[in-house]
Scaffold this motif. Structure first.
Motif, short mmCIF file in Angstrom:
data_model
loop_
_atom_site.label_atom_id
_atom_site.label_comp_id
_atom_site.label_asym_id
_atom_site.label_seq_id
_atom_site.Cartn_x
_atom_site.Cartn_y
_atom_site.Cartn_z
N GLY A 196 -12.37 -38.06 -88.26
CA GLY A 196 -13.61 -38.81 -88.46
C GLY A 196 -13.39 -40.09 -89.22
N LEU A 197 -12.13 -40.43 -89.52
CA LEU A 197 -11.82 -41.63 -90.30
C LEU A 197 -11.85 -42.87 -89.41
CD1 LEU A 197 -10.82 -42.94 -92.97
CD2 LEU A 197 -8.48 -42.58 -92.11
N LYS A 198 -12.63 -43.85 -89.81
CA LYS A 198 -12.65 -45.13 -89.11
C LYS A 198 -11.82 -46.16 -89.89
CE LYS A 198 -16.99 -44.97 -86.52
NZ LYS A 198 -18.28 -45.67 -86.26
N ILE A 199 -11.05 -46.94 -89.15
CA ILE A 199 -10.25 -48.00 -89.74
C ILE A 199 -10.50 -49.29 -88.96
CG2 ILE A 199 -8.50 -46.39 -90.53
CD1 ILE A 199 -6.69 -47.40 -88.24
N THR A 200 -10.20 -50.41 -89.57
CA THR A 200 -10.37 -51.67 -88.85
C THR A 200 -9.25 -51.83 -87.84
OG1 THR A 200 -9.35 -52.75 -90.80
CG2 THR A 200 -11.72 -52.97 -90.52
N GLU A 201 -9.60 -52.25 -86.62
CA GLU A 201 -8.60 -52.34 -85.55
C GLU A 201 -7.56 -53.43 -85.82
OE1 GLU A 201 -10.65 -52.92 -81.86
OE2 GLU A 201 -11.11 -55.02 -82.27
N LEU A 202 -7.81 -54.28 -86.77
CA LEU A 202 -6.77 -55.14 -87.33
C LEU A 202 -6.55 -54.66 -88.76
CD1 LEU A 202 -7.65 -58.74 -86.11
CD2 LEU A 202 -6.21 -57.02 -85.05
N THR A 203 -5.32 -54.28 -89.04
CA THR A 203 -4.95 -53.76 -90.35
C THR A 203 -4.01 -54.75 -91.02
OG1 THR A 203 -5.25 -51.44 -89.75
CG2 THR A 203 -3.65 -51.89 -91.48
N TYR A 204 -4.26 -55.05 -92.29
CA TYR A 204 -3.42 -56.02 -92.99
C TYR A 204 -2.20 -55.32 -93.57
CZ TYR A 204 -1.91 -59.72 -96.12
OH TYR A 204 -1.16 -60.68 -96.75
N GLY A 205 -1.00 -55.79 -93.18
CA GLY A 205 0.24 -55.21 -93.68
C GLY A 205 1.04 -56.21 -94.48
#
Length: 338
Positions: free
Chosen positions: A11-20
């Motif tokens: 159920g975890l949502k993350i941004t489809e662009l992730t800052y690395g």
């Protein structure tokens, strides 16, 4: 603003662009500039941040933690990883042994300035530690409340299946794999993606612009632009050299520009949008040395590339695409690195 996707069968949502912050924070980019890049990420709606204890030998985690200080923790998704040598790099400062995992999570939390990470990842597969020991240690990290979910990075299809079976037995949420993936590097498509779909994992992919090659700034027959990764002696140059040494590949990449223009995208935005067309990809990791790069790359979120243009990309790149599934196994050292 950047779109959200579910991470794996969770159920975890993350941004489809992730800052690395691999190859940037604590090494290539000064701390003040790193903070500016993180702020730019937050401004465009990125709430998911990926790092690792080995980046700049733990310095990258500390820089990220300081940059996020003061932000509402519940509104962020923070990922880190364990496996590669850290600290003084002694015999137990590496790998996925119970000792190294349980000690490393504590160090990561201190540097990041948080009580927990949302995702704790095995940075590679450890051939010197029984998988049961590794997975039990990760399960204990979750039960201690120090990580909410677990993931892996650059594991083969068989390793993912074995890890997922143990995770199910231990009742802990294994939900992601972090592989290299781009228009030029598609080795996960044949085996890793199907195995991940079966096991309820999705991909958080790194190097969607192939270390910068797919931006189009590296021109055939020309020297790498000053200040680019192709001229960086701290690690970037070594990673990108395999692409820059292939002049025909660089020519093929230039052939992507008309497609990007047709979609009113930069070549970097096209490359990022391309990996997001894969339904098993939850996020593309983007890095930056300047805040404007974050702002520009964020425009790739939500882009849909028509089927006919996806086919044209394949034609342009032709046999320069690497698709051999066996290349994934080569990502994890047969013995622990020192």
């Amino acid at each position: 603003m950047v779109n959200y996707r579910y991470l794996g069968n969770s159920g975890l949502k993350i941004t489809e662009l992730t800052y690395g912050n691999w190859l940037t924070h604590g090494s290539q980019v000064e701390n003040e500039q790193a903070r500016a890049c993180v702020n730019a990420a937050l401004d465009v709606g990125i709430t998911t941040f990926d790092t690792a204890d080995a980046y700049a030998n733990t310095a990258a985690e500390k820089v990220l933690g300081e940059a996020l200080k003061g932000e509402r923790r519940e509104s962020l998704e923070i990922f880190t990883k364990v496996y590669f040598p850290t600290g003084p790099k002694g015999p137990n400062d590496v790998g996925l042994s119970r000792k190294h995992i349980l000690e490393s999570i504590n160090g990561s939390l201190t540097r990041l300035g948080t009580d927990y990470v949302d995702l704790y990842q095995a940075h590679r597969f450890d051939h010197e530690t029984p998988l049961e020991e590794t997975m039990l240690a990760f399960a204990d990290v979750v039960r201690q409340g120090k990580a909410l979910y677990i993931g892996v990075s650059e594991w083969t299809a068989d390793q993912i299946r074995a890890g997922a079976a143990l995770a199910k037995e231990l009742r802990v949420p294994l939900i992601s794999n972090q592989p290299q993936y781009s228009m030029l590097w598609r080795v996960i498509e044949g085996e890793v993606v199907p195995a991940s779909e079966e096991a309820g994992l999705s991909q958080v992919v790194w190097s969607p612009v192939a270390q910068g090659v797919l931006t189009g700034k590296y021109l055939p027959g020309k020297a790498a632009p000053e200040g680019s990764r192709g001229t960086d002696d701290k690690g970037g140059k070594g990673m990108i050299s395999r692409f820059l040494d292939d002049q025909e590949l660089l020519e093929r990449v230039q052939g992507l520009k008309p497609i990007a223009d047709e979609l009113d995208l930069t070549m970097a935005q096209l490359a990022i949008a391309w990996v997001l067309q894969n339904a098993n990809v939850a996020a593309a990791i983007i890095g930056a040395s300047r805040p404007q790069q974050v702002v520009d790359n964020a425009k790739a979120s939500g882009v849909e590339i028509p089927t006919e243009l996806m086919a044209r990309i394949d034609v342009v790149l032709g046999d320069k695409v690497v698709s051999d599934p066996a290349r994934t196994a080569q990502s994890s050292p047969a013995t622990r690195p020192v």
